[in-house]
Enzyme design. Sequence first.
Site, mmCIF file in Angstrom:
data_model
loop_
_atom_site.group_PDB
_atom_site.id
_atom_site.type_symbol
_atom_site.label_atom_id
_atom_site.label_comp_id
_atom_site.label_asym_id
_atom_site.label_seq_id
_atom_site.Cartn_x
_atom_site.Cartn_y
_atom_site.Cartn_z
ATOM 1 C CG HIS A 153 -17.039 69.967 -69.266
ATOM 2 N ND1 HIS A 153 -16.266 70.181 -68.273
ATOM 3 C CD2 HIS A 153 -18.328 69.843 -68.541
ATOM 4 C CE1 HIS A 153 -16.603 69.719 -67.077
ATOM 5 N NE2 HIS A 153 -18.095 69.847 -67.055
ATOM 6 C CG ASP A 279 -38.281 63.014 -63.669
ATOM 7 O OD1 ASP A 279 -38.337 62.770 -62.646
ATOM 8 O OD2 ASP A 279 -38.200 62.000 -64.325
ATOM 9 C CB SER A 294 -20.570 67.559 -66.524
ATOM 10 O OG SER A 294 -19.499 67.058 -65.567
#
Length: 332
Positions: A153, A279, A294
């Site tokens: 992003h 997980d 990110s």
Amino acid sequence: MGKTCRRLWTILVSAALIYSASAFSEGRTLIPGGQLVGVMVKTDGLVYVGASDLGSSPSPARIGGLKNGDVIRKINGITIDGVQSLSENVRPGTENTLEVMRGGETLSLSLTPATDPRDGRPKIGAWVRESVAGLGTLTYIDPKTGEYAALGHAISDPDADIVVPITEGILFDATLTNVIRGEKGTPGELSGTFLSEGEVIGKIDENAQSGIKGTFTKMNLSDYLYSGPMEIAEKGEVKIGHAEILSTVSETGADVYGIDIIGIDESGSERNLLIKVTDQALLNKTGGIVQGMSGSPIIQDGKLIGAITHVLVNDPTRGYGIFIENMLDAAS
């Protein structure tokens, strides 16, 4: 589904690639990342983030109509390349003209500086930002061209809430120093060091909605989880079910963690995948997705399919991802 945390990286304030669908038909391959990287960019102009009164004089910037997110490009016709440049070209005792960008539109604003009683200098009473730095995750490297993408992003200004316009930037190798677990309502965070301690590994050419892009200069890939290229998937190949992410949440470096893809939106340009972290090792360490993750590449059935972009603040075990196809196609 709750609020999202758009800035999946730590903000530290200091001061085109074009691909077509043919890239897929030709069997384009990329090396997935997962490494923690430091990012520093210089803004294109000065980002206005707030007003400052000068003693008893109200802020000239506020009176002149500046708004948070405005990007100051010129003062009195002189191009601004930093805070010092702005200060040196303020004309005392007379009307000054600012050229600013606001929402893609160029505006001309007039204001008269006031004297700062602390140092006797004329000022416009504005808090501005000339650079932004932080942490994120490397998504991929093209071994043929050296091109890379990270973050998934855009770099956004935390105060002005705009995509930061940049003139240049540097990508650094980063070292993880701490992990703050994400909790419901409070996003977690990866902390690390770079800059003077980190090695320069690339330059940043573009800050786009789909992430930062540029040229990778550290081409020794022997320490990567995948030192060889991996085939990339078209959006139509992505399916509901098990997948994996590559991310750095420990001092030992990037590792593989299991997730489930629980939603797919092919129509959007950014939030294409709704994922859930499954997980247990990652849940124990981070609580799910945290700031700094990110850009973490997403792999399914041996193909690179996308990258992590956002976390759901009210449920850090869930978040969003972007198709790798959109990361490649979105740049201009």
